[in-house]
Design an enzyme around this catalytic site. Structure first.
Site, mmCIF file in Angstrom:
data_model
loop_
_atom_site.group_PDB
_atom_site.id
_atom_site.type_symbol
_atom_site.label_atom_id
_atom_site.label_comp_id
_atom_site.label_asym_id
_atom_site.label_seq_id
_atom_site.Cartn_x
_atom_site.Cartn_y
_atom_site.Cartn_z
ATOM 1 C CD GLU A 125 5.549 8.833 -5.050
ATOM 2 O OE1 GLU A 125 6.211 9.589 -5.806
ATOM 3 O OE2 GLU A 125 6.036 8.280 -4.058
ATOM 4 C CD GLU A 147 7.495 3.845 -5.997
ATOM 5 O OE1 GLU A 147 8.499 4.567 -5.759
ATOM 6 O OE2 GLU A 147 6.661 4.136 -6.869
#
Length: 305
Positions: free
Chosen positions: A120, A224
């Protein structure tokens, strides 16, 4: 949920043909004393989750001597690893590359399912798209020079909404593997809407990735997802064991039934983490297993028709 978008992606990918694989994101610190996990700790982790998968993902290579310490456990328990490379800052990134050069030659490449550069990093604004592309290509070049690793896939992990942003298309183009993160909990969804939101997010990401690559021949995983079991609520999302169990059945089992590979955040609660402000305590309760790693908090069985 945009059903038409999902239908078009499934048609494009042919994803309904096989059940998606399951894996777990894994922390690298012990809950008992916050110390870095040893090889024996990883062996214990693998023994706990081995009834469900032999695939795990870690976020970095040099932190906590992760790569060095996890290799003996991979060999002993025959696990596969998605290995993270932390791409920020320069000093940390250099330590990551040193860990790759030092320890990958000590393990057969078959144990390394792929390498993800950044976690991220675009979502947080830690790197520009062009800088992330540079680092993906640098890591690929480094890894390919290691004996046996010439075909090891290298790519990245980011939040689904970042991946569908056309400004980041070069990151997808330069990746062999792309993982999309999607949390209905952090979108503040009710349980009634959580699976719809999750499916739509992931299918949008998959469609953009395949269209950008011009091919369905790219390794894609949910990087995730999951649901917290305790702590403070976030908007309409309540962290309870029952809600986590429902999310597992409807979203995780559901997306795998459509053939999408899925990594669940996360294997174990992490009570070593400090309780942060805001949604109090929730960050310590994302595990499918509790701190002691005995039984799962809820059933992990999926029924695939």
């Amino acid at each position: 949920m945009r059903v038409s978008a999902i239908t078009s992606v499934l048609s494009l990918a042919g994803y309904a043909a096989a059940i998606g694989s399951l894996g777990f994101d894994l922390g690298v610190q012990r809950n008992s004393d916050s110390a870095c996990k040893t090889s024996d700790d990883y062996i214990s982790d693998f023994e706990t989750i081995s009834g469900y998968t032999n695939i795990v993902r870690v976020y970095a290579s040099s932190d906590c001597n992760t790569l060095e310490n996890i290799i003996p456990a991979l060999k002993e328990k025959d696990f596969k690893l998605f290995l993270g490379v932390w791409a920020t800052d320069d000093t940390h990134y250099a330590e990551e590359k040193t860990a790759l050069s030092t320890y990958l030659p000590t393990i057969d490449a078959s144990y390394i399912a792929g390498i993800t550069v950044g976690s991220e990093a675009l979502y947080r604004g830690d790197l520009s798209a062009s800088d992330l592309v540079t680092r993906i290509n640098e890591v690929r070049e480094l890894v390919q020079d290691i004996d046996g690793y010439s075909s090891t896939p290298v790519g990245t992990v980011d939040s689904w909404e970042i991946l569908i942003d056309g400004a980041n298309s070069d990151v997808i183009t330069n990746s062999d593997i792309v993982f999309a993160n999607a949390f209905s909990y952090w979108q503040g969804q009710t349980m009634a809407n959580s699976s719809y939101s999750f499916f739509d997010d992931i299918m949008q990401a998959l469609q953009v990735i395949q269209t950008t690559k011009g091919s369905t021949d790219i390794t894609f995983w949910v990087g995730e997802t999951g649901w917290a079991t305790d702590g403070g609520s976030y908007e309409n999302a309540d962290p309870t064991v029952d809600n986590a169990a429902q999310f597992w059945q409807e979203s995780i089992c559901g997306i795998r039934a459509w053939g999408v590979n899925t990594l669940v955040f996360e294997a174990f609660d992490e009570s070593w983490k400090p309780v942060t402000s805001g949604v109090s305590g929730v960050e310590t309760h994302w595990g499918v297993w509790t701190d002691d790693g005995t039984d799962p908090k809820y059933s992990l069985e999926c029924t695939f028709d």
